[in-house]
Design a protein around this motif. Sequence first.
Motif, PDB file in Angstrom:
ATOM      1  N   UNK A 388      33.871  41.691  38.248  1.00  0.00           N
ATOM      2  CA  UNK A 388      32.850  42.736  38.199  1.00  0.00           C
ATOM      3  C   UNK A 388      32.239  42.932  36.840  1.00  0.00           C
ATOM      4  N   UNK A 389      32.972  42.680  35.787  1.00  0.00           N
ATOM      5  CA  UNK A 389      32.464  42.839  34.424  1.00  0.00           C
ATOM      6  C   UNK A 389      33.305  42.007  33.476  1.00  0.00           C
ATOM      7  N   UNK A 390      32.890  41.987  32.213  1.00  0.00           N
ATOM      8  CA  UNK A 390      33.611  41.198  31.214  1.00  0.00           C
ATOM      9  C   UNK A 390      34.926  41.883  30.828  1.00  0.00           C
ATOM     10  N   UNK A 391      35.973  41.082  30.699  1.00  0.00           N
ATOM     11  CA  UNK A 391      37.262  41.614  30.256  1.00  0.00           C
ATOM     12  C   UNK A 391      37.178  41.975  28.780  1.00  0.00           C
ATOM     13  N   UNK A 392      37.586  43.203  28.447  1.00  0.00           N
ATOM     14  CA  UNK A 392      37.604  43.639  27.048  1.00  0.00           C
ATOM     15  C   UNK A 392      38.945  43.403  26.388  1.00  0.00           C
ATOM     16  N   UNK A 393      39.958  43.035  27.166  1.00  0.00           N
ATOM     17  CA  UNK A 393      41.306  42.885  26.608  1.00  0.00           C
ATOM     18  C   UNK A 393      41.791  41.439  26.582  1.00  0.00           C
ATOM     19  N   UNK A 394      41.124  40.535  27.300  1.00  0.00           N
ATOM     20  CA  UNK A 394      41.562  39.147  27.352  1.00  0.00           C
ATOM     21  C   UNK A 394      42.374  38.802  28.572  1.00  0.00           C
ATOM     22  N   UNK A 396      42.962  39.011  32.773  1.00  0.00           N
ATOM     23  CA  UNK A 396      42.087  39.092  33.929  1.00  0.00           C
ATOM     24  C   UNK A 396      42.058  40.511  34.480  1.00  0.00           C
ATOM     25  N   UNK A 397      40.885  40.969  34.885  1.00  0.00           N
ATOM     26  CA  UNK A 397      40.741  42.286  35.478  1.00  0.00           C
ATOM     27  C   UNK A 397      41.067  42.228  36.968  1.00  0.00           C
ATOM     28  N   UNK A 398      41.353  43.391  37.532  1.00  0.00           N
ATOM     29  CA  UNK A 398      41.561  43.456  38.971  1.00  0.00           C
ATOM     30  C   UNK A 398      40.260  43.062  39.678  1.00  0.00           C
ATOM     31  N   UNK A 651      54.875  42.445  36.763  1.00  0.00           N
ATOM     32  CA  UNK A 651      54.169  41.545  35.842  1.00  0.00           C
ATOM     33  C   UNK A 651      53.346  40.522  36.620  1.00  0.00           C
ATOM     34  N   UNK A 652      53.842  40.120  37.804  1.00  0.00           N
ATOM     35  CA  UNK A 652      53.072  39.171  38.620  1.00  0.00           C
ATOM     36  C   UNK A 652      51.768  39.800  39.077  1.00  0.00           C
ATOM     37  N   UNK A 653      51.793  41.084  39.419  1.00  0.00           N
ATOM     38  CA  UNK A 653      50.576  41.770  39.832  1.00  0.00           C
ATOM     39  C   UNK A 653      49.622  41.957  38.658  1.00  0.00           C
ATOM     40  N   UNK A 654      50.156  42.240  37.488  1.00  0.00           N
ATOM     41  CA  UNK A 654      49.314  42.495  36.312  1.00  0.00           C
ATOM     42  C   UNK A 654      48.729  41.221  35.742  1.00  0.00           C
ATOM     43  N   UNK A 655      49.486  40.122  35.792  1.00  0.00           N
ATOM     44  CA  UNK A 655      49.057  38.871  35.148  1.00  0.00           C
ATOM     45  C   UNK A 655      48.749  37.764  36.155  1.00  0.00           C
ATOM     46  N   UNK A 656      48.728  38.064  37.422  1.00  0.00           N
ATOM     47  CA  UNK A 656      48.401  37.088  38.471  1.00  0.00           C
ATOM     48  C   UNK A 656      49.243  35.816  38.324  1.00  0.00           C
ATOM     49  N   UNK A 657      50.559  36.008  38.305  1.00  0.00           N
ATOM     50  CA  UNK A 657      51.474  34.876  38.193  1.00  0.00           C
ATOM     51  C   UNK A 657      51.534  34.135  39.525  1.00  0.00           C
ATOM     52  N   UNK A 658      51.858  32.860  39.467  1.00  0.00           N
ATOM     53  CA  UNK A 658      51.652  31.975  40.609  1.00  0.00           C
ATOM     54  C   UNK A 658      52.831  31.885  41.570  1.00  0.00           C
ATOM     55  N   UNK A 659      54.008  32.353  41.175  1.00  0.00           N
ATOM     56  CA  UNK A 659      55.182  32.153  42.030  1.00  0.00           C
ATOM     57  C   UNK A 659      55.352  33.316  42.993  1.00  0.00           C
TER      58      UNK A 659
END
Length: 818
Positions: A388-394, A396-398, A651-659
């Motif tokens: 939806x917009x540019x990430x300001x923190x680096x 990925x956004x929800x 952390x998986x939800x926050x950082x979109x981890x793959x496992x």
Amino acid sequence: MSAFSPFERLLLPLVRRFVALWVRPSVLPDDVAAGFTPGRPVVYALEKRSLIDVAVLEYVCRERQWPAPLGAGRVGLPGAGVVFLERRAGLFRTRVDRRTPETLRELAVAASRDLAFETDIVPVSLFWGRAPGREREWFRLLVAEGWDIGGRFRKVLSLLVNGRNLMLLFGAALSLQPSLAETRGLPVGPRRLSRQLRAQFRNQRVATIGPDLSHRRTIVAQVLRTEAVREAVRGEMRAKGVSRRDALKVARGYAYEIAANYSHWFVTLMYGVLSRLWNRLYDGVELANFSSLESVAEGSEVIYVPCHRSHMDYLLMSYVVYHKGFAVPHIAAGINLNMPVVGSFLRRGGAFFLRRSFSGNALYSAVFMRYLGLMMARGHSIEYFIEGGRSRTGRLLKPKSGMLSMTVRSYLREPTRPLVFVPIYFGYERLVEGRTYIGELSGRPKEKESVLSLLKAIPALRSRFGKVYVSFGEPLPLDPLIVRHAPHWNRAPSGSDDRPAWLSPLVKELATGIMTRVNAAACVTPINLIGLVLLATPRQSMGEADLARQLELYASLLRQAPYSPRVWVTGADGAAMIRYGESLGVLRRQAHELGDLVQMPVEQSILTSYFRNNALHLLLMPSLLACAFLSNTTVPRADLQRLARRVYPYVADEYFLRWTEAELPGVVDELLEDLLNHGLLTANEDRSVWHRPPAESPEAMQLSVLAQATVPILERYYLALALLLKAGSGRVSQEALERQCQLMAQRMALLYEINSPDFFDGALFRNFVALLRERAVLRPAEDGRLEFEPAMLEAIVSDAQMVLNEQVRSSILQVVHR
């Protein structure tokens, strides 16, 4: 060679000689020869009749020792080595003849008479002025490839101007006998074969230069003629009491506000401009995993879904795709970018505009949906940013589900082509908007885009921005996902915009899958690694030798136990990474008799936190395991597994981890073995108990620095849980809790000099609390306040003793209770 006139046969030797001297074409794909069946004759099919095209094809074939197109009776028929689907006819050659070529009829007759007669028909497309990576001179645009059939003069001019800027695209061979199996001996046989070849040519042309979008008004008219838009117009008439003419005028205005005005000429012009801009701005544009895009089946509708770091993303994406020989995608851009002059340029480059919200405007929604559906049905690739917009923190956004939902609904309404999402990762080493992002995270209001703001950014373009990385993730086809949620779906058009009950969970799974695949295609640069190391130290400084060892350790961890096969890791050693960081101004050296110190200036540490966050997810799980040894010399495997199970969902939800959570035990064991192989841990023989190195050893210091990368995340979680326990069950609302978390985190950042604005990012606390509710740790009461079982939260908090030392826990509790 009956395909040519006597005059053309006289010219052919001269054209052959000139082509051999002048033309230097690019040939795709790289494995063309693998498609030829040994000993079987080949007939080449060309879309347009051209002596020059035949001469080029023959030159390419003879150079590579492939079957040549010219030669008497190659397949037992005069001149049957090449066939043209479109010819010029009439006295002055002004009429286009698209009837089934006579050669195809003769081949069909021969195949019906003799079942042993077999040949492969190979479609070959020639794109003048479209060789990947060679378009530089602007005057070549005048004769670049388009959708029209040019005359002889234009073809000669193309040969002279674009002879070294030419691409030959070989399609999949059609075997003659199988193609005629159902129609052998019938007049419809050659016509069906001709249609198959035309479909291949059309798909190749769409994939290379995009579909024919030369008449914007025609597309708008098609949108307005759809039944859904007509129904919305009638609704507008009833709701506002206006005439049909006025309602149609409003709908037409919406369509023109939305629609792109794609110009292939303009795109090729901008390619030359951007090539110069990137050479000036960046040290290079690096591509990774481009084979992911090449693996998408021909004829599929491609949706590019990149992460959104910078306004440069729009330009880079189009540049990279065009540079590699694919059509520039239509890009969904916010209406805020539809500025004077700039908006017109963006439209010509393929941008179409959408408003931030469609709510309460059924007519606008209907027009946009039909426009999107029409673009997909016509086969034009589309690009949009689901954050939806540019990430300001680096990080990925929800993801926002709006565009994904509209895409899926448009596809269900008319599933013309298989739909494939291609995730893309952008990695920068410096950002043009870096200073602006810091200001916004510090509370400054977001600056509205305008022509003036663009002009203000021009002086910043004189700086050096390092390299930029574009990595293509694993493609995600939509059809299997739909079948999983709707087993009875059979690709039949729904003909409506209804939202089935399974649509929302499908879109959510699709969005998460895309973001996970973006992160799984990350590129790890020296700046990422420098940020991961130095931002985990108290004063963002280390001895030069220690820093070099730590950088090499991280790179080795990522290579020996890669997060995913698509992750790219820099090959530089530690000393080279430090020199590179100094050259970009990220690091500063301080001489000392016992060895130089390398430190990161305060102003750079805030900016570098952005690039640390780009790659933090790759080392997050090793760092989490290392945290268990900050206060413990020995930790049983069972405790490590319990810690991972407790923390991983968040952390998986926050950082979109793959496992998945089911895969987690195996992942933990694999990562522990990797830490053991690097000397950071030891274990007993059955791996049931793990030990950290002696406290005075270099490995113990390396393990401690690795652990510190995850400590701020655990501190945020501990802060939120401590606030909940202090308030008590049913005593605080979700909004109040989120606000308190953010204020407390801000206070901690000030007290303990945490130079990372994302530490007190309200969105992170909001997502954490939402996940606690989703996992039934929290539940809303009737009055909206949050209820929980104190014993459950206390059990989670007690595990914090394993990873957060007493001093950190006391600091958090002091802030909370004050």
